[in-house]
Design a protein around this motif. Structure first.
Motif, PDB file in Angstrom:
ATOM      1  N   CYS A 195       0.945  -1.210  -0.160  1.00 34.91           N
ATOM      2  CA  CYS A 195      -0.122  -0.029  -0.135  1.00 34.91           C
ATOM      3  C   CYS A 195       0.847   1.133  -0.091  1.00 34.91           C
ATOM      4  O   CYS A 195       0.759   2.213  -0.692  1.00 34.91           O
ATOM      5  CB  CYS A 195      -1.006  -0.022   1.112  1.00 34.91           C
ATOM      6  SG  CYS A 195      -2.273  -1.104   0.991  1.00 34.91           S
ATOM      7  N   ASP A 196       1.996   1.315   0.703  1.00 31.21           N
ATOM      8  CA  ASP A 196       2.966   2.584   0.674  1.00 31.21           C
ATOM      9  C   ASP A 196       3.297   2.734  -0.732  1.00 31.21           C
ATOM     10  O   ASP A 196       3.428   3.828  -1.117  1.00 31.21           O
ATOM     11  CB  ASP A 196       3.917   2.193   1.689  1.00 31.21           C
ATOM     12  CG  ASP A 196       3.590   2.121   3.454  1.00 31.21           C
ATOM     13  OD1 ASP A 196       2.586   2.695   3.470  1.00 31.21           O
ATOM     14  OD2 ASP A 196       4.302   1.912   4.276  1.00 31.21           O
ATOM     15  N   GLN A 248      -4.874   4.617   0.988  1.00 34.35           N
ATOM     16  CA  GLN A 248      -4.860   4.964   2.482  1.00 34.35           C
ATOM     17  C   GLN A 248      -5.795   4.125   3.170  1.00 34.35           C
ATOM     18  O   GLN A 248      -5.395   3.616   4.297  1.00 34.35           O
ATOM     19  CB  GLN A 248      -4.860   6.302   2.644  1.00 34.35           C
ATOM     20  CG  GLN A 248      -3.671   7.172   2.241  1.00 34.35           C
ATOM     21  CD  GLN A 248      -4.001   7.684   0.851  1.00 34.35           C
ATOM     22  OE1 GLN A 248      -4.809   6.963   0.103  1.00 34.35           O
ATOM     23  NE2 GLN A 248      -3.132   8.457   0.213  1.00 34.35           N
ATOM     24  N   THR A 249      -7.188   3.928   2.892  1.00 36.73           N
ATOM     25  CA  THR A 249      -8.035   3.313   3.504  1.00 36.73           C
ATOM     26  C   THR A 249      -7.681   1.781   3.718  1.00 36.73           C
ATOM     27  O   THR A 249      -7.937   1.289   4.750  1.00 36.73           O
ATOM     28  CB  THR A 249      -9.298   3.560   2.798  1.00 36.73           C
ATOM     29  OG1 THR A 249      -9.799   4.741   2.866  1.00 36.73           O
ATOM     30  CG2 THR A 249     -10.455   2.664   3.771  1.00 36.73           C
ATOM     31  N   ILE A 250      -7.259   1.289   2.807  1.00 41.61           N
ATOM     32  CA  ILE A 250      -7.077  -0.111   2.532  1.00 41.61           C
ATOM     33  C   ILE A 250      -5.785  -0.291   3.595  1.00 41.61           C
ATOM     34  O   ILE A 250      -5.882  -1.340   4.177  1.00 41.61           O
ATOM     35  CB  ILE A 250      -6.763  -0.685   1.282  1.00 41.61           C
ATOM     36  CG1 ILE A 250      -7.917  -0.726   0.301  1.00 41.61           C
ATOM     37  CG2 ILE A 250      -6.300  -2.143   1.165  1.00 41.61           C
ATOM     38  CD1 ILE A 250      -7.637  -1.018  -1.125  1.00 41.61           C
ATOM     39  N   LEU A 255      -5.792  -2.924   6.827  1.00 35.87           N
ATOM     40  CA  LEU A 255      -4.907  -3.898   6.964  1.00 35.87           C
ATOM     41  C   LEU A 255      -3.951  -3.775   8.268  1.00 35.87           C
ATOM     42  O   LEU A 255      -3.886  -4.767   8.966  1.00 35.87           O
ATOM     43  CB  LEU A 255      -3.615  -3.914   5.740  1.00 35.87           C
ATOM     44  CG  LEU A 255      -4.014  -4.652   4.437  1.00 35.87           C
ATOM     45  CD1 LEU A 255      -2.920  -4.223   3.276  1.00 35.87           C
ATOM     46  CD2 LEU A 255      -4.383  -6.060   4.583  1.00 35.87           C
ATOM     47  N   LEU A 256      -3.680  -2.650   8.762  1.00 39.07           N
ATOM     48  CA  LEU A 256      -3.286  -2.415  10.197  1.00 39.07           C
ATOM     49  C   LEU A 256      -4.283  -2.966  11.308  1.00 39.07           C
ATOM     50  O   LEU A 256      -3.637  -3.371  12.016  1.00 39.07           O
ATOM     51  CB  LEU A 256      -2.957  -0.860  10.199  1.00 39.07           C
ATOM     52  CG  LEU A 256      -2.709  -0.190  11.667  1.00 39.07           C
ATOM     53  CD1 LEU A 256      -1.258  -1.055  11.965  1.00 39.07           C
ATOM     54  CD2 LEU A 256      -2.524   1.089  11.784  1.00 39.07           C
ATOM     55  N   THR A 257      -5.596  -2.562  11.027  1.00 39.77           N
ATOM     56  CA  THR A 257      -6.603  -3.048  11.908  1.00 39.77           C
ATOM     57  C   THR A 257      -6.473  -4.323  12.124  1.00 39.77           C
ATOM     58  O   THR A 257      -6.524  -5.278  12.993  1.00 39.77           O
ATOM     59  CB  THR A 257      -7.943  -2.499  11.518  1.00 39.77           C
ATOM     60  OG1 THR A 257      -7.897  -1.162  11.659  1.00 39.77           O
ATOM     61  CG2 THR A 257      -9.005  -3.153  12.597  1.00 39.77           C
ATOM     62  N   MET A 258      -6.349  -5.163  10.834  1.00 39.36           N
ATOM     63  CA  MET A 258      -6.560  -6.362  10.814  1.00 39.36           C
ATOM     64  C   MET A 258      -5.137  -7.151  11.496  1.00 39.36           C
ATOM     65  O   MET A 258      -5.150  -8.115  12.151  1.00 39.36           O
ATOM     66  CB  MET A 258      -6.397  -6.979   9.469  1.00 39.36           C
ATOM     67  CG  MET A 258      -6.375  -8.806   9.197  1.00 39.36           C
ATOM     68  SD  MET A 258      -6.447  -9.072   7.430  1.00 39.36           S
ATOM     69  CE  MET A 258      -8.156  -8.421   6.961  1.00 39.36           C
ATOM     70  N   ALA A 259      -3.877  -6.568  11.119  1.00 42.62           N
ATOM     71  CA  ALA A 259      -2.652  -6.988  11.908  1.00 42.62           C
ATOM     72  C   ALA A 259      -2.709  -6.894  13.154  1.00 42.62           C
ATOM     73  O   ALA A 259      -2.438  -7.994  13.881  1.00 42.62           O
ATOM     74  CB  ALA A 259      -1.692  -6.077  11.209  1.00 42.62           C
ATOM     75  N   GLU A 260      -3.454  -5.833  13.960  1.00 47.25           N
ATOM     76  CA  GLU A 260      -3.565  -5.613  15.000  1.00 47.25           C
ATOM     77  C   GLU A 260      -4.550  -6.596  15.832  1.00 47.25           C
ATOM     78  O   GLU A 260      -4.125  -7.353  16.977  1.00 47.25           O
ATOM     79  CB  GLU A 260      -4.132  -4.225  15.366  1.00 47.25           C
ATOM     80  CG  GLU A 260      -3.131  -3.207  15.134  1.00 47.25           C
ATOM     81  CD  GLU A 260      -3.626  -1.877  15.264  1.00 47.25           C
ATOM     82  OE1 GLU A 260      -4.992  -1.568  15.306  1.00 47.25           O
ATOM     83  OE2 GLU A 260      -2.859  -0.854  15.250  1.00 47.25           O
ATOM     84  N   ARG A 261      -5.413  -7.060  15.065  1.00 46.18           N
ATOM     85  CA  ARG A 261      -6.506  -7.949  15.696  1.00 46.18           C
ATOM     86  C   ARG A 261      -5.733  -9.723  15.577  1.00 46.18           C
ATOM     87  O   ARG A 261      -5.951 -10.414  16.638  1.00 46.18           O
ATOM     88  CB  ARG A 261      -7.780  -7.929  14.690  1.00 46.18           C
ATOM     89  CG  ARG A 261      -8.528  -6.887  15.010  1.00 46.18           C
ATOM     90  CD  ARG A 261      -9.773  -6.847  14.127  1.00 46.18           C
ATOM     91  NE  ARG A 261     -10.840  -7.751  14.594  1.00 46.18           N
ATOM     92  CZ  ARG A 261     -11.898  -8.551  13.987  1.00 46.18           C
ATOM     93  NH1 ARG A 261     -12.143  -7.628  12.696  1.00 46.18           N
ATOM     94  NH2 ARG A 261     -12.640  -9.088  14.329  1.00 46.18           N
ATOM     95  N   VAL A 262      -5.071  -9.825  14.428  1.00 45.69           N
ATOM     96  CA  VAL A 262      -4.516 -11.071  14.343  1.00 45.69           C
ATOM     97  C   VAL A 262      -3.089 -11.256  15.505  1.00 45.69           C
ATOM     98  O   VAL A 262      -3.150 -12.320  16.150  1.00 45.69           O
ATOM     99  CB  VAL A 262      -3.594 -11.269  12.916  1.00 45.69           C
ATOM    100  CG1 VAL A 262      -2.670 -12.500  12.962  1.00 45.69           C
ATOM    101  CG2 VAL A 262      -4.782 -11.114  12.028  1.00 45.69           C
TER     102      VAL A 262
END
Length: 81
Positions: free
Chosen positions: A48-49, A59-61, A65-72
């Protein structure tokens, strides 16, 4: 064979799994799937970067992905006790 991105997502997912089984052998997953998923989220954020650097609006995606990484990561930590 066409690029996976050119296929419907379900078909691309099936082929990606099949290719992995042929490459690594067997039907048994090797490693910890939570660790692998976390690593893939990090890769996705890095992709994404690069897309953002090229002017694409991801940016939204990247945030998803950041939210998903934190949940995982939280699931991984909870599974370790």
């Amino acid at each position: 064979m066409p690029d996976l991105i050119e296929l419907p997502v379900a078909e691309a997912k099936r082929l990606k799994h099949e290719i992995g089984r042929l490459k690594y052998g067997g039907d048994q997953f090797v490693g910890n799937p939570l660790v692998e998923l976390f690593d893939e989220c990090l890769d996705g954020m890095n992709y994404c970067d690069e897309c953002i650097r090229r002017g694409l609006p991801l940016q939204t995606i990247k945030g998803q992905l950041l939210t998903m990484a934190e949940r995982v990561k939280a699931l991984y930590e909870a599974s370790r006790g």
